[in-house]
Write an enzyme that holds these catalytic residues in place. Sequence first.
Site, PDB file in Angstrom:
ATOM      1  N   LYS A   7      31.815 104.152  -1.861  1.00 28.10           N
ATOM      2  CA  LYS A   7      33.050 103.385  -1.686  1.00 28.10           C
ATOM      3  C   LYS A   7      34.124 103.968  -2.585  1.00 28.10           C
ATOM      4  O   LYS A   7      34.355 103.515  -3.711  1.00 28.10           O
ATOM      5  CB  LYS A   7      32.816 101.905  -1.991  1.00 28.10           C
ATOM      6  CG  LYS A   7      33.931 101.019  -1.404  1.00 28.10           C
ATOM      7  CD  LYS A   7      33.985 101.157   0.114  1.00 28.10           C
ATOM      8  CE  LYS A   7      35.175 100.431   0.712  1.00 28.10           C
ATOM      9  NZ  LYS A   7      35.311 100.677   2.147  1.00 28.10           N
TER      10      LYS A   7
ATOM     11  N   SER B 204      35.776 100.801   7.464  1.00 31.07           N
ATOM     12  CA  SER B 204      35.731  99.670   6.552  1.00 31.07           C
ATOM     13  C   SER B 204      36.138  98.396   7.297  1.00 31.07           C
ATOM     14  O   SER B 204      35.458  97.962   8.213  1.00 31.07           O
ATOM     15  CB  SER B 204      36.607  99.938   5.333  1.00 31.07           C
ATOM     16  OG  SER B 204      36.122  99.251   4.203  1.00 31.07           O
TER      17      SER B 204
END
Length: 588
Positions: A194, A387
């Site tokens: 991430k 995402s």
Amino acid sequence: MKFLGNVLAVIVGLFIFSIISVLIFFGIVGMIAASSDKEVKLEENTILHLNLNGRMLVERTSEDDLKFGSFLNPFGRDINAGLVNLKKAIAEAKSNENIKGIYLNTGLIMAGQANLLELRESLLDFKESGKFIVAYDEAYSEGGYFLASVADEIYLNPLGGIDFNGFASESIFLKGFFEKVGIKPEVFRVGEFKSAVEPFILDKMSPENRLQTQYFLDDINNQAIDLIAVSRNISKDSLAKINSQMLVRKPKDAVTYGLATELKYEDEVHSILKSKLGLEEDDQITTINATDLGSLAKSKNITSKNRIAVILAEGEIVDGDIEGAISSEKFAKEIRKARKDDNIKAIVLRVNSPGGSILASEVIWREMSEAKKAKPLIVSMGEVAASGGYYISAPADTIVAQPNTITGSIGIFGLWFNVQELINDKLGVTTDVVSTGELSDFMNMARPLTEVERTIIQSGVEDGYETFISRVAEGRGMHPDSVKKVASGRVWTGTQAKERGLVDVLGGLNTAIQIAADKLDAGEDYRVVYFPEKKPWFEEFMSSFTDKVQARILQTQLGDQYPLYQKIQKLKHYQGVQVRMPQDMTIK
């Protein structure tokens, strides 16, 4: 007195100039509006001219943007070109006997690889008609050449150039800036990939981010080489060598290595076009633009009861109702409206988003889940659906992505800034607090976080991650542990995502629409309607006029520092827990 008189004269002059400028501006607008009402006539022996050089390729634009672009944006070459609009015009050009070919200018088009691929596929479909495509430009970017490579003949200015040396992804890192001004970012995340938080805490890519970026960039580059090799009849190995070593360094190299047909000036290319049309040198070439030709295209099955709603979701995912983004209130309403409309038999959500707010994503996810219960629900992924963009896609019956779509990035993070040093030491400002409880001033930016606060925030981020995983597992029919193996915030191409069960079918928006039609057993009896409804071009222009002026002034003043300014401006969208991929990623 003479000085005051001169000042007064300047003020009066500026006032008069402003009045005249406004009158001229609205006079031009009036002429544009009047000309837009004129009936479009298509003459025989016409060429469709697609001038995309310097344009930004987006999902859809007002119908007049390609026609009146030079008037609508006097502030630079950032006029938008709509993918939907262009595909409509190209399809009409294929079937209309008055259109003999396409003249293509794509040089410095600004677009992501997936949208370029979709437009490229439309041009390849056009070539099945046997009609010609001729491309010319003074200079080609990597993307511009990828699109132009479908042409039968590619001409390059004798002093021009082709940028054909592969892709690079450049990121902006703000750690040093924050240290200088006295701001201490603190991040909370789940997933080693991430990387959206890295620009705030690092001064270069982490090994994990470098690994994933290299992996998907190689895939995108290999896909482009494969397609160009076929179009230009060059072996893949040879083209890969030309690409990796940047062997096209001079204009003549482009011809030597087969990327261009010949070096020509534009007037010479016009002579070639005249020859193809059977015209004499003194004759004029009749051309038509995408807007005018698209207006002549007849809507398919306008009375059909099988209507497929295509909802175009483009931009960051944000809370509330904000223009120019995928705002939760607006898009939840659009999906709900399509679900409750008995005339709408299937829904296609076209997603082009790097993500954003997890709360906004959840609101849209809920409406998608309800829509799935009511009618066929298909997702078409554009340039990027990562995402939060993947979060809202997860409930679909079928997910369609281009091979070079950027997707995945199933991860989550929280971001908080401690500005104590900035306000205390740099600005000389201090604060003091009176509270009734231990956490009454929770996440006060004027002091460091306490361990209790960190624990609460991290717990919230981890809960959000588990929710994200469960949404994907439910929508994809996967076990949560299987989702986690391809999650951790890692980014994939469409091809890589399909191999891992995150995507069902490779293809573009037309593929998704056809899947929806097949689920209805509609055959060819269906009509496509687009949402949200597009505002008239003048209303859109006026609403964004001030923003464009400000942006152009800032670009002029800041120069190379403008991207940094944009990055800092985007921080205002980083409110609450986020599901987004790196916002500063630029592939070029």
